[in-house]
Scaffold this motif. Structure first.
Motif, short mmCIF file in Angstrom:
data_model
loop_
_atom_site.label_atom_id
_atom_site.label_comp_id
_atom_site.label_asym_id
_atom_site.label_seq_id
_atom_site.Cartn_x
_atom_site.Cartn_y
_atom_site.Cartn_z
N ALA A 1 0.83 -1.18 0.00
CA ALA A 1 0.00 0.00 0.00
C ALA A 1 0.87 1.24 0.00
O ALA A 1 0.52 2.22 0.60
CB ALA A 1 -0.90 -0.03 1.21
N THR A 2 2.10 1.22 -0.62
CA THR A 2 3.01 2.32 -0.57
C THR A 2 2.79 3.31 -1.71
O THR A 2 2.21 2.98 -2.70
CB THR A 2 4.46 1.89 -0.62
N VAL A 3 3.35 4.56 -1.49
CA VAL A 3 3.43 5.54 -2.55
C VAL A 3 4.55 5.10 -3.45
O VAL A 3 5.40 4.35 -3.03
CB VAL A 3 3.74 6.89 -1.94
N ALA B 1 7.41 4.75 11.07
CA ALA B 1 8.00 5.44 9.93
C ALA B 1 7.63 4.78 8.61
O ALA B 1 7.55 5.45 7.58
CB ALA B 1 9.52 5.47 10.08
N GLN B 2 7.41 3.45 8.63
CA GLN B 2 7.09 2.71 7.42
C GLN B 2 6.59 1.33 7.83
O GLN B 2 7.02 0.80 8.86
CB GLN B 2 8.35 2.57 6.56
N PHE B 3 5.66 0.78 7.09
CA PHE B 3 5.09 -0.53 7.42
C PHE B 3 5.91 -1.63 6.73
O PHE B 3 5.80 -1.84 5.53
CB PHE B 3 3.62 -0.60 7.01
N GLN B 4 6.74 -2.30 7.54
CA GLN B 4 7.64 -3.34 7.05
C GLN B 4 7.25 -4.69 7.64
O GLN B 4 6.30 -4.80 8.40
CB GLN B 4 9.08 -2.99 7.42
N GLU B 5 8.04 -5.70 7.33
CA GLU B 5 7.72 -7.06 7.76
C GLU B 5 7.64 -7.20 9.28
O GLU B 5 6.89 -8.03 9.80
CB GLU B 5 8.76 -8.04 7.21
N LYS B 6 8.42 -6.40 10.03
CA LYS B 6 8.48 -6.54 11.48
C LYS B 6 7.76 -5.43 12.23
O LYS B 6 7.89 -5.31 13.44
CB LYS B 6 9.95 -6.60 11.94
N ASP C 1 4.66 8.93 6.94
CA ASP C 1 4.74 7.48 6.77
C ASP C 1 4.17 7.15 5.40
O ASP C 1 2.96 7.26 5.19
CB ASP C 1 3.95 6.77 7.87
N PRO C 2 5.00 6.73 4.43
CA PRO C 2 4.52 6.54 3.06
C PRO C 2 3.76 5.24 2.85
O PRO C 2 3.28 4.99 1.75
CB PRO C 2 5.82 6.52 2.26
N GLY C 3 3.66 4.40 3.87
CA GLY C 3 2.89 3.17 3.72
C GLY C 3 3.78 1.94 3.83
O GLY C 3 4.70 1.89 4.63
N GLY C 4 3.49 0.94 3.01
CA GLY C 4 4.24 -0.31 3.06
C GLY C 4 3.34 -1.50 2.88
O GLY C 4 2.49 -1.51 1.98
N ALA D 1 0.59 8.17 3.78
CA ALA D 1 -0.01 7.58 2.59
C ALA D 1 -0.29 6.11 2.78
O ALA D 1 0.35 5.43 3.57
CB ALA D 1 0.90 7.78 1.38
N SER D 2 -1.29 5.64 2.06
CA SER D 2 -1.54 4.23 1.86
C SER D 2 -1.76 3.47 3.16
O SER D 2 -2.80 3.59 3.78
CB SER D 2 -0.38 3.65 1.06
N ALA D 3 -0.80 2.63 3.56
CA ALA D 3 -0.97 1.81 4.77
C ALA D 3 -1.25 2.67 5.99
O ALA D 3 -2.05 2.31 6.86
CB ALA D 3 0.27 0.94 5.01
N SER D 4 -0.61 3.82 6.10
CA SER D 4 -0.87 4.70 7.24
C SER D 4 -2.28 5.27 7.17
O SER D 4 -2.92 5.52 8.20
CB SER D 4 0.18 5.82 7.31
N GLU D 5 -2.79 5.49 5.96
CA GLU D 5 -4.16 5.97 5.79
C GLU D 5 -5.16 4.87 6.13
O GLU D 5 -6.27 5.16 6.62
CB GLU D 5 -4.37 6.47 4.37
N ILE D 6 -4.80 3.61 5.89
CA ILE D 6 -5.67 2.50 6.28
C ILE D 6 -5.85 2.49 7.79
O ILE D 6 -6.97 2.36 8.30
CB ILE D 6 -5.07 1.16 5.81
N VAL D 7 -4.75 2.61 8.52
CA VAL D 7 -4.82 2.60 9.98
C VAL D 7 -5.61 3.80 10.50
O VAL D 7 -6.52 3.65 11.33
CB VAL D 7 -3.40 2.59 10.59
N ALA D 8 -5.29 4.99 9.99
CA ALA D 8 -5.98 6.20 10.45
C ALA D 8 -7.47 6.13 10.12
O ALA D 8 -8.32 6.47 10.96
CB ALA D 8 -5.36 7.43 9.81
N GLY D 9 -7.80 5.67 8.91
CA GLY D 9 -9.20 5.60 8.51
C GLY D 9 -9.98 4.58 9.32
O GLY D 9 -11.14 4.82 9.69
N ALA D 10 -9.37 3.43 9.61
CA ALA D 10 -10.05 2.39 10.38
C ALA D 10 -10.34 2.85 11.79
O ALA D 10 -11.47 2.71 12.30
CB ALA D 10 -9.21 1.11 10.40
N LEU D 11 -9.35 3.42 12.45
CA LEU D 11 -9.55 3.85 13.84
C LEU D 11 -10.46 5.07 13.92
O LEU D 11 -11.19 5.26 14.90
CB LEU D 11 -8.20 4.15 14.51
N GLN D 12 -10.47 5.87 12.86
CA GLN D 12 -11.39 7.01 12.80
C GLN D 12 -12.82 6.53 12.64
O GLN D 12 -13.73 7.00 13.35
CB GLN D 12 -11.00 7.93 11.65
N ASP D 13 -13.05 5.58 11.75
CA ASP D 13 -14.40 5.06 11.52
C ASP D 13 -14.94 4.33 12.74
O ASP D 13 -16.14 4.38 13.03
CB ASP D 13 -14.41 4.12 10.32
#
Length: 443
Positions: free
Chosen positions: A13-15, A207-212, A242-245, A299-311
């Motif tokens: 889900a990255t830029v 900072a970024q959504f990685q494997e760990k 955070d550009p995602g990941g 962006a992207s993955a960070s927006e997924i987290v923000a949007g989910a917790l906001q909703d």
């Protein structure tokens, strides 16, 4: 051409970052057979041109180079995030998601045919020399970047640790382009940072959504609780720049704070691209007040987290409008060890919001202390600014109102963090919740 290769679904889900990236003949031909003669005619046109070039071009040319070039052009016409990865780039992409790679430490995209910096990664060579979000890269060493593909740019900017590369930068406020000399290094992206802001109040930055990322978050939350008597009064989750990941890591992070219900779902043409991800009760954090910080670099993955917790009304989202990348890319390995990075779906928040080219609107708009006028650009590039971006799929008029933008540099030290205006506002809000809760109990 794919042979028996199985599509490996790595939902990124990255830029468009430091990794950019042909459709196999067999798959294309099968689809053509199903869709009619027009596609056959188009393929015949392509093969005719290929044959003419091979026979009549002034110099002998490599067929694979021609095919790779044609594939790159085809994917570039789709959207900013679909791309072809030759074997060397595909190998590096897999390394990138592990959080360790060689280079300068900048995330880039292409805007109006110009290489543009989305964000420098904190504590990297590019960050230390002063590269900023929104910088336009005019030249890499002595080569101009106009209409240069990201793949070529990556090859030029990456190199052995200790070697130098010169970037000529155009920036708003510069009288003329400025050259930055950057020494390459092994980039170790630390996904999760954390600290105690005040007694009982924790701070976690992703900072970024990685494997760990998920496992690092678990360790961070445990340490914060141990430092604060076993529990937290509130938490600031910083997703700025955070550009995602990795999509699965975004889902796992959100799952820690949502007890049940939908986290995110995706919709695409293929059955495999239509997925739903829901929260599980096990491992859910206690319900304490939360503030999520976002900005134009989120962006992207960070927006997924923000949007989910906001909703789910689990956290208050604070800051400024996010980037607006609501698409999912699937990585498809090809038989020659190259890879296809193809946009296969849009993702939606639990309430059915698509943030494609719009972004997440914060509940509380908070600029940096140095607020700029609305007429000035902040330097952040958003999804809607990218050439060939596709729309959210929602009806006209449903787009969120634009908000004033800002630049937020990545956090480097605890002292800088404690002086960060947006973090202080978030902490004040958390403390206000605690005061109100205490007042209600006393009644």
């Amino acid at each position: 051409m794919f042979g028996s290769t199985k599509w490996k679904k790595i939902a990124l889900a990255t830029v468009a970052l430091f990794t950019v990236f042909a459709v196999g003949g067999l798959v294309v031909q099968n689809r053509c057979a199903a869709e009619g003669g027009n596609d056959y005619e188009s393929i015949e046109l392509f093969t005719d041109v290929l044959a003419i070039v091979k026979k009549s071009y002034v110099e002998e040319v490599d067929t694979k180079k021609l095919i790779y070039g044609a594939i790159n052009g085809m994917l570039a016409s789709l959207d900013p995030h679909s791309s072809f990865m030759p074997p060397d780039m595909y190998k590096e992409m897999k390394i990138d998601t592990k959080g360790s790679f060689g280079g300068l430490g900048i995330e880039i995209t292409i805007k109006d045919g110009i290489l543009t910096v989305i964000s420098p990664i904190e504590d990297t060579p590019a960050f230390r020399v002063g590269i900023k979000a929104g910088d336009q890269i005019l030249k890499i060493d002595d080569r101009f970047t106009k209409d240069m593909g990201i793949m070529d740019a990556v090859k030029m900017m990456r190199g052995p640790k200790g070697s130098k590369v010169n970037l000529t930068i155009v920036r708003e406020g510069f009288d003329k382009p400025k050259e930055f000399t950057i020494v390459r290094d092994i980039i170790q992206v630390k996904s999760v940072r954390f600290m105690t802001l005040d007694d009982g109040y924790g701070y976690v930055r992703i900072a970024q959504f990685q494997e760990k990322t998920d496992s690092d978050l678990v360790k961070a939350l445990k340490t914060l609780k141990d430092e604060n008597g076993g529990s937290l009064k509130g938490l600031v989750l910083d997703l700025r720049n955070d550009p995602g990941g990795l999509l699965d890591q975004a889902v796992k992070v959100a799952d820690h704070f949502v007890e049940d219900g939908l986290i995110v779902y995706t919709e695409g043409r293929e059955k495999d691209s239509r997925m739903q991800f829901s929260a599980r009760k096990s491992g859910t954090e206690p319900v304490y007040p939360m503030v999520i910080l976002i900005n134009g670099g989120s962006a992207s993955a960070s927006e997924i987290v923000a949007g989910a917790l906001q909703d789910h009304k689990r956290a208050v989202v604070m800051g400024t409008q996010s980037f607006g990348k609501g698409s999912v890319q699937t990585i498809i390995p090809l038989t020659d060890d190259s890879g296809l990075r193809l946009t296969t779906a849009r993702y939606f928040t639990p309430n059915g919001r698509s943030i494609q080219a719009k972004g997440i609107t914060p509940d509380i708009l908070v600029e940096r202390a140095e607020i700029q006028s609305a007429e000035k650009k902040d330097g952040h590039i958003r999804e809607k600014d990218l050439e060939n971006h596709f729309e959210s799929g929602e009806k006209a008029g449903e787009a969120d109102k634009k908000t004033e933008k800002e630049k937020t540099p990545p956090i480097k030290t605890d002292e800088q963090l404690k002086g960060d205006y947006q973090v202080l506002r978030a902490l004040d809000l958390l403390k206000g919740w605690e005061i109100l809760k205490t007042m209600n109990k006393s009644k």
